[in-house]
Motif scaffolding. Structure first.
Motif, PDB file in Angstrom:
ATOM      1  N   PRO A  83      36.752  37.326  35.577  1.00  0.00           N
ATOM      2  CA  PRO A  83      37.710  38.428  35.706  1.00  0.00           C
ATOM      3  C   PRO A  83      37.325  39.447  36.773  1.00  0.00           C
ATOM      4  CG  PRO A  83      36.468  38.616  33.655  1.00  0.00           C
ATOM      5  CD  PRO A  83      36.136  37.282  34.251  1.00  0.00           C
ATOM      6  N   GLY A  84      36.045  39.512  37.117  1.00  0.00           N
ATOM      7  CA  GLY A  84      35.570  40.438  38.144  1.00  0.00           C
ATOM      8  C   GLY A  84      36.124  40.164  39.524  1.00  0.00           C
ATOM      9  N   LEU A  85      36.787  39.007  39.714  1.00  0.00           N
ATOM     10  CA  LEU A  85      37.439  38.746  41.005  1.00  0.00           C
ATOM     11  C   LEU A  85      38.438  39.850  41.341  1.00  0.00           C
ATOM     12  CD1 LEU A  85      38.187  34.903  40.797  1.00  0.00           C
ATOM     13  CD2 LEU A  85      36.698  36.055  42.451  1.00  0.00           C
ATOM     14  N   ILE A  86      39.021  40.445  40.312  1.00  0.00           N
ATOM     15  CA  ILE A  86      39.964  41.545  40.553  1.00  0.00           C
ATOM     16  C   ILE A  86      39.232  42.724  41.177  1.00  0.00           C
ATOM     17  CG2 ILE A  86      41.493  43.237  39.440  1.00  0.00           C
ATOM     18  CD1 ILE A  86      42.281  41.017  37.461  1.00  0.00           C
ATOM     19  N   ASN A  87      37.984  42.957  40.772  1.00  0.00           N
ATOM     20  CA  ASN A  87      37.209  44.046  41.357  1.00  0.00           C
ATOM     21  C   ASN A  87      36.777  43.743  42.782  1.00  0.00           C
ATOM     22  OD1 ASN A  87      35.934  44.283  38.163  1.00  0.00           O
ATOM     23  ND2 ASN A  87      36.882  46.070  39.088  1.00  0.00           N
ATOM     24  N   THR A  88      36.349  42.520  43.029  1.00  0.00           N
ATOM     25  CA  THR A  88      35.794  42.200  44.339  1.00  0.00           C
ATOM     26  C   THR A  88      36.851  41.871  45.376  1.00  0.00           C
ATOM     27  OG1 THR A  88      35.476  39.897  43.678  1.00  0.00           O
ATOM     28  CG2 THR A  88      33.597  41.388  43.395  1.00  0.00           C
TER      29      THR A  88
END
Length: 121
Positions: A83-88
């Motif tokens: 889900p951290g792809l949204i952050n990066t």
């Protein structure tokens, strides 16, 4: 290819009759580390403003609303495991779902880059 924005910090990148939907860089910065994404079902019919997905961060859970009416054609399964792809990379690798746009006129009601930038000042 046009990108438009909602006042709720979703973006839609229009590619022909399909829209790629996610949250803006500003939104992911406000949320902090994203730990879970509840994706919509492929085939789900949405009306503009309907809740389409949920993004949970260490701070809060936020509903993601449909910027236009249409049918979900694809979801970003990579977000289930990362889900951290949204952050990066919120606009490329971190998109949430794709929608077959049923009313192209609704795109014109959304914010352009300049109008959205004024919201986030």
């Amino acid at each position: 290819m046009t990108t438009k924005f909602t006042p709720d910090h979703e973006y839609i990148r229009v590619e022909g009759t399909t829209g790629v939907v996610g949250i803006t860089n500003y939104a992911q910065e406000q949320l902090g580390d994203i730990v879970f994404v509840e994706l919509p079902s492929v085939g789900k019919a949405l009306k503009k403003g309907d809740e389409a997905a949920v993004v949970e961060s260490v701070k809060a859970a936020s509903e993601i609303y449909a910027p236009v009416s249409g049918t979900v054609t694809e979801v970003n399964d990579a977000l289930s495991g990362e889900p951290g792809l949204i952050n990066t990379d919120p606009t490329a690798g971190g998109w949430i779902y794709k929608i077959a746009i049923s009313d192209a006129g609704e795109i014109d009601t959304l914010l352009d880059d300049a109008a959205y930038a004024e919201l986030t000042v």
